[in-house]
Design a protein around this motif. Structure first.
Motif, PDB file in Angstrom:
ATOM      1  N   GLU A 191       0.817  -1.214   0.000  1.00 22.02           N
ATOM      2  CA  GLU A 191       0.000   0.000   0.000  1.00 22.02           C
ATOM      3  C   GLU A 191       0.849   1.261   0.000  1.00 22.02           C
ATOM      4  O   GLU A 191       0.548   2.216  -0.710  1.00 22.02           O
ATOM      5  N   GLN A 192       1.912   1.295   0.792  1.00 24.82           N
ATOM      6  CA  GLN A 192       2.835   2.432   0.750  1.00 24.82           C
ATOM      7  C   GLN A 192       3.854   2.111  -0.340  1.00 24.82           C
ATOM      8  O   GLN A 192       4.852   1.453  -0.105  1.00 24.82           O
ATOM      9  N   PHE A 193       3.574   2.575  -1.554  1.00 28.69           N
ATOM     10  CA  PHE A 193       4.373   2.111  -2.682  1.00 28.69           C
ATOM     11  C   PHE A 193       5.306   3.170  -3.274  1.00 28.69           C
ATOM     12  O   PHE A 193       5.995   2.903  -4.252  1.00 28.69           O
ATOM     13  N   LYS A 194       5.331   4.347  -2.666  1.00 24.28           N
ATOM     14  CA  LYS A 194       6.307   5.337  -3.124  1.00 24.28           C
ATOM     15  C   LYS A 194       6.612   6.307  -1.993  1.00 24.28           C
ATOM     16  O   LYS A 194       5.834   6.463  -1.052  1.00 24.28           O
ATOM     17  N   THR A 195       7.764   6.940  -2.091  1.00 23.99           N
ATOM     18  CA  THR A 195       8.146   7.974  -1.134  1.00 23.99           C
ATOM     19  C   THR A 195       9.134   8.911  -1.798  1.00 23.99           C
ATOM     20  O   THR A 195       9.857   8.522  -2.732  1.00 23.99           O
ATOM     21  N   ASP A 196       9.144  10.155  -1.349  1.00 22.99           N
ATOM     22  CA  ASP A 196      10.030  11.156  -1.938  1.00 22.99           C
ATOM     23  C   ASP A 196      11.491  10.787  -1.695  1.00 22.99           C
ATOM     24  O   ASP A 196      11.830  10.171  -0.686  1.00 22.99           O
ATOM     25  N   GLY A 199      11.347   7.073  -4.608  1.00 24.40           N
ATOM     26  CA  GLY A 199      10.543   6.656  -5.750  1.00 24.40           C
ATOM     27  C   GLY A 199       9.658   5.497  -5.360  1.00 24.40           C
ATOM     28  O   GLY A 199       9.147   5.415  -4.239  1.00 24.40           O
ATOM     29  N   TYR A 200       9.484   4.554  -6.281  1.00 22.68           N
ATOM     30  CA  TYR A 200       8.631   3.399  -6.019  1.00 22.68           C
ATOM     31  C   TYR A 200       9.293   2.466  -5.005  1.00 22.68           C
ATOM     32  O   TYR A 200      10.506   2.290  -4.988  1.00 22.68           O
ATOM     33  N   LEU A 201       8.450   1.853  -4.176  1.00 23.34           N
ATOM     34  CA  LEU A 201       8.923   0.973  -3.118  1.00 23.34           C
ATOM     35  C   LEU A 201       8.504  -0.464  -3.391  1.00 23.34           C
ATOM     36  O   LEU A 201       7.424  -0.716  -3.932  1.00 23.34           O
ATOM     37  N   ASP A 202       9.358  -1.392  -2.998  1.00 21.56           N
ATOM     38  CA  ASP A 202       8.985  -2.801  -2.991  1.00 21.56           C
ATOM     39  C   ASP A 202       9.116  -3.301  -1.554  1.00 21.56           C
ATOM     40  O   ASP A 202       9.040  -2.520  -0.611  1.00 21.56           O
ATOM     41  N   HIS A 203       9.335  -4.581  -1.376  1.00 22.78           N
ATOM     42  CA  HIS A 203       9.409  -5.133  -0.022  1.00 22.78           C
ATOM     43  C   HIS A 203      10.841  -5.257   0.493  1.00 22.78           C
ATOM     44  O   HIS A 203      11.089  -5.983   1.461  1.00 22.78           O
ATOM     45  N   SER A 579      -4.136  14.111  -5.854  1.00 16.88           N
ATOM     46  CA  SER A 579      -2.938  13.694  -5.128  1.00 16.88           C
ATOM     47  C   SER A 579      -3.089  12.297  -4.529  1.00 16.88           C
ATOM     48  O   SER A 579      -2.098  11.576  -4.374  1.00 16.88           O
ATOM     49  N   TYR A 580      -4.305  11.925  -4.193  1.00  7.91           N
ATOM     50  CA  TYR A 580      -4.528  10.623  -3.564  1.00  7.91           C
ATOM     51  C   TYR A 580      -4.118   9.502  -4.530  1.00  7.91           C
ATOM     52  O   TYR A 580      -4.582   9.430  -5.661  1.00  7.91           O
ATOM     53  N   GLY A 581      -3.238   8.619  -4.062  1.00  7.08           N
ATOM     54  CA  GLY A 581      -2.758   7.528  -4.891  1.00  7.08           C
ATOM     55  C   GLY A 581      -1.628   7.922  -5.814  1.00  7.08           C
ATOM     56  O   GLY A 581      -1.060   7.071  -6.501  1.00  7.08           O
ATOM     57  N   HIS A 582      -1.280   9.205  -5.843  1.00  6.14           N
ATOM     58  CA  HIS A 582      -0.176   9.668  -6.677  1.00  6.14           C
ATOM     59  C   HIS A 582       0.978  10.168  -5.822  1.00  6.14           C
ATOM     60  O   HIS A 582       2.132  10.032  -6.207  1.00  6.14           O
ATOM     61  N   ASP A 583       0.673  10.754  -4.651  1.00  5.36           N
ATOM     62  CA  ASP A 583       1.733  11.170  -3.745  1.00  5.36           C
ATOM     63  C   ASP A 583       1.973  10.059  -2.719  1.00  5.36           C
ATOM     64  O   ASP A 583       1.501   8.933  -2.870  1.00  5.36           O
ATOM     65  N   MET A 584       2.700  10.370  -1.643  1.00  9.08           N
ATOM     66  CA  MET A 584       3.080   9.343  -0.665  1.00  9.08           C
ATOM     67  C   MET A 584       2.260   9.423   0.622  1.00  9.08           C
ATOM     68  O   MET A 584       2.618   8.818   1.623  1.00  9.08           O
ATOM     69  N   TYR A 585       1.129  10.129   0.595  1.00  9.89           N
ATOM     70  CA  TYR A 585       0.403  10.438   1.826  1.00  9.89           C
ATOM     71  C   TYR A 585      -0.962   9.764   1.924  1.00  9.89           C
ATOM     72  O   TYR A 585      -1.882  10.336   2.502  1.00  9.89           O
ATOM     73  N   ILE A 628      10.746  15.254  -9.944  1.00  2.39           N
ATOM     74  CA  ILE A 628      10.509  13.923  -9.386  1.00  2.39           C
ATOM     75  C   ILE A 628      10.094  13.995  -7.915  1.00  2.39           C
ATOM     76  O   ILE A 628      10.427  13.130  -7.118  1.00  2.39           O
ATOM     77  N   ASP A 629       9.346  15.006  -7.586  1.00  7.78           N
ATOM     78  CA  ASP A 629       8.817  15.189  -6.232  1.00  7.78           C
ATOM     79  C   ASP A 629       7.653  14.227  -6.025  1.00  7.78           C
ATOM     80  O   ASP A 629       6.638  14.313  -6.708  1.00  7.78           O
ATOM     81  N   TRP A 630       7.803  13.279  -5.053  1.00  7.30           N
ATOM     82  CA  TRP A 630       6.695  12.396  -4.709  1.00  7.30           C
ATOM     83  C   TRP A 630       6.024  12.840  -3.414  1.00  7.30           C
ATOM     84  O   TRP A 630       5.108  12.186  -2.936  1.00  7.30           O
ATOM     85  N   ASN A 631       6.488  13.935  -2.834  1.00  4.72           N
ATOM     86  CA  ASN A 631       5.850  14.505  -1.654  1.00  4.72           C
ATOM     87  C   ASN A 631       4.604  15.267  -2.099  1.00  4.72           C
ATOM     88  O   ASN A 631       3.483  14.947  -1.709  1.00  4.72           O
TER      89      ASN A 631
END
Length: 684
Positions: A191-196, A199-203, A579-585, A628-631
């Motif tokens: 569910e938390q799949f990206k962060t500033d 970028g994209y997160l895995d496990h 922003s929902y589902g596009h940012d990291m919040y 490339i701001d994911w915040n």
């Protein structure tokens, strides 16, 4: 949204304590002072940024990091320096051009370790011997070292490492023969799949590892689909406390806790099943563990009001190292606390206390009771560390002083580094005045006014309302380059702390809950009216600006009033549902506003989105952000720009390549400030 505008020469030193064999005299204060003038953009690249003071075990030296921006090379670099606790010349420990940070003395006093990525490699731990010689690399991992901590006997290091990627392992194995390959696709199933800044997160998670210093053996201590950080050794070296969210669904809540694991529960073959002890028990985030000298207790921050989410106050708590028996010591304080640390004698817990534009160094008994404020006044204590006998090194900033290292001995505070003295000596800075005024509904608001260096009482000046980000932060008594730059160019700068700010209690912070651009807009406009009423600001020459949430509130302002003749909005958002589902919040959005596909929640998103009132904007607006701001992703700035352009409002969009939420490349920073001044200069 969480943003607040943040020569090697051999000289031997023979002293009572043998430090290092070679030093370099500081380059920062060796140049003659320039003729008296006002602050310019060029001065930013003459100023150094001091951080992370660390006292040596015997209490004679303070190590710290000094960071500088190099405009010619378009890079920033850090070096480790040391300064005598008693005062004297700072001495460089690491070479120029090899960025180094995070200095940590070994408890036996033999080494100074630090983080550095040299020869374009991954960040690793290096050490300098106090007997002299070159820096020696201590770790050699496929992935970067994110943090480390010495064991009490100096025989081991606790490391924080993220699980390596296949490419990192292959590169490590093949060395110079490794050839860069096309990266594989990102496969998203969390569910938390990206962060500033990532970028994209895995496990791939961060875990605690142990390094045997003498033989170089690396073993993994913690594991699982959890992120572990902030490792701290128990006084006897038998256990490590760390922070981790090990709930059933860590991506869906903020519930980090303090955990303890035996430092013997590891194997060179990989992670061993280790019994973890959950120390803290609050339903909200607990962090920043610190052991008592007897090893029985752990002090930490604790957020107890889960319903308040990101607006909740972080308190000081103490928990049994064996787990449970947690007690909140500052529940009645209603102010944010940071960085708890037991004093060497165990009789008190020291911490940083944010309060009404100040940040104090304070302490309290482990049993609770009265809070004693040790370093107070018109300043911000940003960090501290202990030496012998509860002596401390503190990092302190003041309105006209960028952060410097101070010694604090038996209540006596003395400045030890003077990194920017020569630069500041040649400049006339604007005066900073704390002000109080009343918002539209009668709520008392505090803020700061920064006046031009040549300010004349009775004369009105063009004024810039500068709004801080967060919104959970505050303008304070620290040095503010941007505000001083505006003041140097003839502007009165208004720095209000509206509702949503920290430093004034949780209820004040919660004042904008589901109402962004409501009471906080009234608060900042009350600051503008105050500056006008005092005869300082020209009502016909008003500008507004902000970054992150400050940019978002700027967007609210230009849809609610035509009083501003110019606006600059940075890294902002206008159509919140986008922003929902596009940012990291996603956790923040869901907790405060709900799921946007639900009609009742969708109404909240739309009601507080300034985009839906964009037809009212008449203010010329400059829009800026990082590619490339994911915040707060650049999509928000693009949407605002296209709307204003279509509506015929004077506007411009500036996107900085390869930049995250904060603009970092010196050439981009220079460009950003030039555009601020040009836009306001044109319209005000």
């Amino acid at each position: 949204m969480k943003s607040k505008r943040n020569p090697l020469s051999g000289i031997a030193l023979l002293a009572a304590v043998c430090l290092f064999a070679t030093f370099a005299l500081p380059a920062d204060d060796s140049q003659p002072a320039a003729a008296a003038g006002t602050l310019t953009i060029a001065d930013l690249f003459r100023l150094g940024s001091v951080s992370d003071p660390q006292i040596s075990p015997e209490g004679q030296w303070i190590a710290y990091t000094l960071t500088r921006q190099n405009l010619d090379k378009d890079t920033s670099g850090s070096r480790i320096w040391v300064i005598p606790v008693a005062g004297g010349e700072p001495l460089a420990m690491t070479a120029e051009g090899k960025s180094s940070s995070h200095p940590r003395w070994s408890p036996d006093g033999k080494y100074l370790a630090f983080l550095s990525a040299r020869d374009e490699g991954q960040t690793q731990v290096w050490r300098l011997s106090r007997q002299g010689g070159e820096a020696v690399q201590m770790t050699d991992t496929a992935q970067a070292v994110e943090d480390f901590a010495w064991s009490p006997d100096s025989a081991r290091l606790a490391l924080v490492l993220q699980d390596p990627t296949p490419q990192e392992l292959e590169k490590k194995k093949e060395g110079e023969s490794y050839k860069e390959k096309t990266a594989p696709p990102w496969v998203i199933n969390r569910e938390q799949f990206k962060t500033d800044y990532v970028g994209y997160l895995d496990h791939r998670r961060t875990h605690v590892y142990l390094l045997d210093v003498s033989v170089g053996t690396l073993t993994q201590l913690t594991s699982g689909d959890y992120d572990d950080d902030e490792p701290v050794w128990s006084p006897d070296g038998g256990h490590i406390a760390f922070t981790s969210n090990r709930s059933a669904d860590p991506d869906n809540n903020y519930n980090t806790d303090i955990w303890v694991v035996s430092s013997a529960a590891s194997s060179s073959a990989g992670p061993m099943p280790a019994e973890l002890v959950e120390v803290s028990d609050s339903a909200g985030p607990d962090a920043s563990p610190a052991w008592s000298p007897d090893g029985k207790w752990i002090a930490h921050t604790s957020t107890t009001d889960v319903a308040a989410g990101v607006y909740a106050t972080a308190h000081l708590a103490v928990s049994s190292a064996a787990g449970g028996n947690s007690r909140v010591l500052t529940a009645e304080l209603d102010r944010m606390i940071f960085r708890p640390e037991f004093s060497p004698d165990g009789k008190s817990i020291w911490f940083l206390l944010e309060d009404s534009g100040e940040q104090n160094l304070a302490r309290i008994s482990p049993k609770g009771g009265k809070i004693e404020r040790l370093i107070t006044g018109d300043s911000v204590v940003a960090d501290f560390s202990f030496g012998k006998n509860s002596d401390a090194a503190a990092l302190i900033s003041r309105p006209q002083l960028p952060a410097e290292v101070f010694s604090f001995n038996q209540g006596k505070l003395e400045q030890r580094t003077f990194t920017n003295q020569s630069v500041l000596a040649g400049l006339q800075l604007g005066t900073v005045e704390e002000v109080h005024f009343t918002s539209k509904d009668g709520t008392p608001i505090e803020g700061f006014i920064i006046k031009p260096p040549d300010f004349v009482e009775g004369q009105r000046y063009p004024a810039i309302l500068d709004i801080h980000g967060g919104p959970q932060s505050q303008f304070d008594y620290s040095f503010q380059f941007e505000a001083q730059l505006y003041a140097a160019n003839g502007y009165v700068v208004i720095h209000p702390n509206p509702r949503g700010s920290t430093g004034y209690g949780q209820a004040f912070c919660l004042g904008i809950w589901q109402d962004w651009g409501g009471p906080d807009f009234e608060d900042v406009m009350a600051g503008v009216d105050y500056a006008i009423a005092r005869g300082w600001a020209d009502p016909n020459r008003l500008g507004v600006t902000g970054w992150s949430y400050g940019g978002m509130l700027t967007n609210h302002a230009i849809t609610k009033t035509d009083r501003f003749k110019a606006a600059v909005t940075g890294a902002s958002s206008t159509l919140y549902v986008a922003s929902y589902g596009h940012d990291m919040y996603q956790r923040w959005w869901e907790q405060e506003l709900g799921y946007p596909w639900e009609p009742a929640a969708r109404e909240k998103y739309e009601r507080i989105s300034p985009y839906n009132s964009v037809k009212k904007v008449v203010t010329p607006t400059l829009i800026m952000g990082g590619e490339i701001d994911w915040n707060v992703p650049i999509i928000n700035s693009e949407q605002l720009y296209l709307a204003l352009k279509t509506l015929g409002v004077e506007t411009e969009l500036v996107v900085y390549p390869d930049e995250y939420h904060g603009i970092a490349a010196p050439s981009h920073v220079k460009d950003l400030y030039e555009r601020y001044l040009a836009w306001f200069g044109k319209h005000l």
